[in-house]
Design a protein around this motif. Structure first.
Motif, mmCIF file in Angstrom:
data_model
loop_
_atom_site.group_PDB
_atom_site.id
_atom_site.type_symbol
_atom_site.label_atom_id
_atom_site.label_comp_id
_atom_site.label_asym_id
_atom_site.label_seq_id
_atom_site.Cartn_x
_atom_site.Cartn_y
_atom_site.Cartn_z
ATOM 1 N N ASP A 17 10.481 11.168 -16.202
ATOM 2 C CA ASP A 17 9.053 11.454 -16.166
ATOM 3 C C ASP A 17 8.352 10.677 -15.058
ATOM 4 O O ASP A 17 7.349 11.143 -14.492
ATOM 5 N N PHE A 18 8.861 9.480 -14.754
ATOM 6 C CA PHE A 18 8.323 8.703 -13.646
ATOM 7 C C PHE A 18 8.874 9.191 -12.317
ATOM 8 O O PHE A 18 8.143 9.282 -11.319
ATOM 9 N N LEU A 19 10.169 9.511 -12.273
ATOM 10 C CA LEU A 19 10.833 9.810 -11.014
ATOM 11 C C LEU A 19 10.510 11.193 -10.463
ATOM 12 O O LEU A 19 10.398 11.366 -9.248
ATOM 13 N N ALA A 20 10.374 12.181 -11.324
ATOM 14 C CA ALA A 20 10.201 13.558 -10.850
ATOM 15 C C ALA A 20 8.988 13.708 -9.924
ATOM 16 O O ALA A 20 9.119 14.302 -8.842
ATOM 17 N N PRO A 21 7.805 13.208 -10.269
ATOM 18 C CA PRO A 21 6.673 13.334 -9.336
ATOM 19 C C PRO A 21 6.927 12.630 -8.002
ATOM 20 O O PRO A 21 6.548 13.142 -6.941
ATOM 21 N N GLY A 22 7.557 11.452 -8.054
ATOM 22 C CA GLY A 22 7.841 10.741 -6.815
ATOM 23 C C GLY A 22 8.825 11.480 -5.935
ATOM 24 O O GLY A 22 8.677 11.508 -4.708
ATOM 25 N N VAL A 23 9.832 12.097 -6.541
ATOM 26 C CA VAL A 23 10.814 12.851 -5.768
ATOM 27 C C VAL A 23 10.180 14.110 -5.174
ATOM 28 O O VAL A 23 10.518 14.522 -4.059
ATOM 29 N N LEU A 24 9.252 14.733 -5.887
ATOM 30 C CA LEU A 24 8.524 15.871 -5.316
ATOM 31 C C LEU A 24 7.730 15.429 -4.082
ATOM 32 O O LEU A 24 7.686 16.145 -3.074
ATOM 33 N N ALA A 25 7.108 14.259 -4.166
ATOM 34 C CA ALA A 25 6.392 13.726 -3.005
ATOM 35 C C ALA A 25 7.350 13.443 -1.859
ATOM 36 O O ALA A 25 7.047 13.709 -0.688
ATOM 37 N N LEU A 26 8.522 12.911 -2.177
ATOM 38 C CA LEU A 26 9.528 12.638 -1.158
ATOM 39 C C LEU A 26 9.981 13.929 -0.487
ATOM 40 O O LEU A 26 10.219 13.957 0.732
ATOM 41 N N ALA A 27 10.114 15.001 -1.259
ATOM 42 C CA ALA A 27 10.529 16.278 -0.687
ATOM 43 C C ALA A 27 9.496 16.780 0.319
ATOM 44 O O ALA A 27 9.850 17.297 1.386
ATOM 45 N N VAL A 28 8.210 16.632 -0.010
ATOM 46 C CA VAL A 28 7.160 17.034 0.918
ATOM 47 C C VAL A 28 7.250 16.208 2.198
ATOM 48 O O VAL A 28 7.169 16.746 3.313
ATOM 49 N N MET A 29 7.417 14.897 2.074
ATOM 50 C CA MET A 29 7.502 14.044 3.252
ATOM 51 C C MET A 29 8.724 14.380 4.099
ATOM 52 O O MET A 29 8.651 14.414 5.334
ATOM 53 N N SER A 30 9.855 14.629 3.461
ATOM 54 C CA SER A 30 11.081 14.887 4.211
ATOM 55 C C SER A 30 10.970 16.149 5.058
ATOM 56 O O SER A 30 11.513 16.205 6.167
#
Length: 256
Positions: free
Chosen positions: A67-80
């Motif tokens: 629940d903590f990681l999923a939003p952060g990984v979505l943000a990482l995908a946008v940045m990548s």
């Protein structure tokens, strides 16, 4: 030839919308066929999501780690995609003269940038769909306002696109490659993607919280994990980065 001496059909440029769509489709195919780009846009975010959700490596606070990681990984995908991938690809296109030749085509320069933006958005949709499916399989339970999520993703894309184009249009290709990857790693560690910002010293938290990746990951987490309303503060930070990055890219971008 007709009786009037003209050719039928008459040669000429295709409609602008069709040219932009064709260029966007080409940009998307090139991005998805690039092994390094796939590593940044798909493999790394997926591995981080699965690994940190399955193994207790970082203390993510109360609740399930996913629940903590999923939003952060979505943000990482946008940045990548919007920053790292676009900066590297555009930097080498500029070095090899691809941008110079495209700028001389019937497709206007702003049309080329529009096509690149559409390509980024298409790739992000595929990324988000894949990562969301994986997160749901790991037990993620998202909540919150979908409109707020969409606003965060769009402003995050604009912010990172502006910074990526600024880097690609001002630095040499090799320097862009090194700098984009370095920034990616630094923001991955210090942007609240997998490590909560409250784990850093208080003096650093105020600075890190102003980064676009921190605003995007924090805003998505507030909405999707905590069910908050529209995170105006994070949207404001992203809007400021988007305005500054796009303005600077438009001012200093060199096509040759």
């Amino acid at each position: 030839m007709t009786a009037t001496g003209t050719y039928s059909p008459r040669p000429g440029a295709a409609p602008l919308g069709r040219m932009i769509a064709a260029q966007a489709a080409l940009e998307t195919r090139m991005l998805l066929r690039n092994g390094e780009q796939l590593l940044l846009t798909v493999v790394i975010p997926t591995l981080l999501l699965v690994l940190f959700s399955s193994v207790d490596i970082v203390d993510t606070g109360e609740g399930r780690a996913v629940d903590f990681l999923a939003p952060g990984v979505l943000a990482l995908a946008v940045m990548s995609t919007a920053f790292t991938g676009q900066a590297i690809a555009t930097g080498f296109e500029r070095r090899y003269g691809v941008l110079k030749r495209l700028a001389a085509s019937p497709l206007p320069r702003w049309g080329l940038m529009t096509a690149k933006t559409l390509s980024v958005l298409v790739t992000e949709v595929l990324q988000i769909a894949l990562l969301t499916a994986i997160a749901l399989a790991l037990g993620w339970s998202p909540r919150g306002n979908p409109t707020a999520v969409l606003l965060l993703l769009l402003l995050g894309t604009a912010a990172f696109s502006g910074l990526g184009l600024l880097m690609a249009g001002t630095l040499k290709a090799e320097a862009t490659l090194a700098a984009a990857n370095l920034v990616f790693l630094l923001l991955l560690v210090g942007g609240g993607v997998v490590v909560p910002l409250d784990k850093f010293p208080e003096a650093a938290q105020s600075v890190l919280g102003l980064l676009p990746i921190s605003a995007l990951s924090g805003g998505l987490r507030d909405v999707l994990q905590h069910g908050a309303g529209v995170p105006w503060g994070d949207l404001g930070i992203l809007a400021a980065w988007a305005a500054a990055g796009l303005a600077a890219a438009g001012r200093f971008f060199r096509w040759e």
